[in-house]
Design a protein around this motif. Structure first.
Motif, short mmCIF file in Angstrom:
data_model
loop_
_atom_site.label_atom_id
_atom_site.label_comp_id
_atom_site.label_asym_id
_atom_site.label_seq_id
_atom_site.Cartn_x
_atom_site.Cartn_y
_atom_site.Cartn_z
N TYR A 32 0.54 5.01 0.65
CA TYR A 32 -0.63 5.60 1.22
C TYR A 32 -0.57 7.06 1.22
O TYR A 32 0.49 7.61 1.43
N LYS A 67 0.94 -1.40 0.07
CA LYS A 67 0.13 0.06 -0.03
C LYS A 67 1.04 1.33 -0.15
O LYS A 67 1.85 1.54 0.99
N GLU A 104 -7.91 -7.74 -3.25
CA GLU A 104 -8.35 -6.37 -3.39
C GLU A 104 -7.36 -5.49 -4.23
O GLU A 104 -6.03 -5.68 -4.22
N LYS A 112 -12.62 -6.91 -4.23
CA LYS A 112 -12.70 -5.45 -4.44
C LYS A 112 -11.92 -4.70 -5.24
O LYS A 112 -10.80 -5.14 -5.42
N ASP A 152 -6.68 -1.66 -5.38
CA ASP A 152 -7.06 -0.20 -5.28
C ASP A 152 -6.09 0.88 -6.02
O ASP A 152 -5.18 0.82 -5.50
N CYS A 158 -2.65 -1.70 -3.15
CA CYS A 158 -3.30 -0.43 -2.82
C CYS A 158 -2.43 0.84 -3.53
O CYS A 158 -1.57 0.85 -2.52
N TRP A 159 -2.48 1.26 -4.42
CA TRP A 159 -1.36 2.09 -4.98
C TRP A 159 -2.26 3.41 -5.72
O TRP A 159 -2.53 3.43 -6.71
N MET A 160 -2.55 4.44 -4.74
CA MET A 160 -3.24 5.60 -5.33
C MET A 160 -2.32 6.27 -6.33
O MET A 160 -1.33 6.56 -5.83
N TYR A 171 -1.28 5.05 -9.31
CA TYR A 171 -0.30 4.12 -9.85
C TYR A 171 0.21 4.70 -11.12
O TYR A 171 -0.80 5.09 -12.23
N ARG A 202 -6.84 3.83 -7.64
CA ARG A 202 -7.52 4.96 -7.75
C ARG A 202 -6.53 6.17 -8.29
O ARG A 202 -5.56 6.32 -8.00
N CYS A 257 -3.36 -8.04 -1.60
CA CYS A 257 -3.73 -6.63 -1.68
C CYS A 257 -2.86 -5.49 -2.29
O CYS A 257 -1.68 -5.50 -1.79
#
Length: 122
Positions: A30, A28, A81, A104, A83, A61-63, A65, A85, A59
């Motif tokens: 963040y 992640k 998951e 997700k 993510d 999660c890499w805003m 990317y 975004r 999982c």
């Protein structure tokens, strides 16, 4: 592994940086909400793209990317998951993938997204 990107100005990652992290299950990058609205570009630089992500990854999660697609050597079959975004992604991957574990998926504000994979088996 969780990296708070609000404390880092820019982070340059080599294309092979994550290849040897075979047991990595959670990744992640963040960025707190208060920083998200002020960011216009990713703080993570991938000049050579990514060779791969660990296939055991559950999982991601890499805003923001930064790449146009996920690495071609990455098998997303274990993802639960995804993510990414506000990313630069145009498409997630080529062809059909066995992504039965994916619960997700978040692609909000990925303005360059032009093609999505077959998600019928999720």
């Amino acid at each position: 592994m969780v990296l708070d990107m609000s404390r880092i100005s820019d982070l340059q990652i080599k294309s092979e940086a994550l290849v040897k992290m075979r047991k990595l299950r959670f990744l992640k990058f963040y960025l707190p909400y208060s920083f998200q609205s002020s960011q216009k570009k990713s703080k993570i630089l991938l000049p050579g793209g990514l060779l791969s992500l660990p296939n055991e990854l559950r999982c991601l999660c890499w805003m923001g990317y930064p790449s146009k697609t996920l690495p071609s050597r990455f098998d997303p079959g274990n993802l639960v998951e995804l993510d990414i975004r506000d990313s630069n992604v145009e498409q997630l991957w080529e062809g059909k993938q066995d992504i039965v574990n994916l619960k997700k998926i978040a692609l909000d504000f990925s303005e360059n997204l032009v093609r999505t994979p077959d998600l019928s088996k999720i």
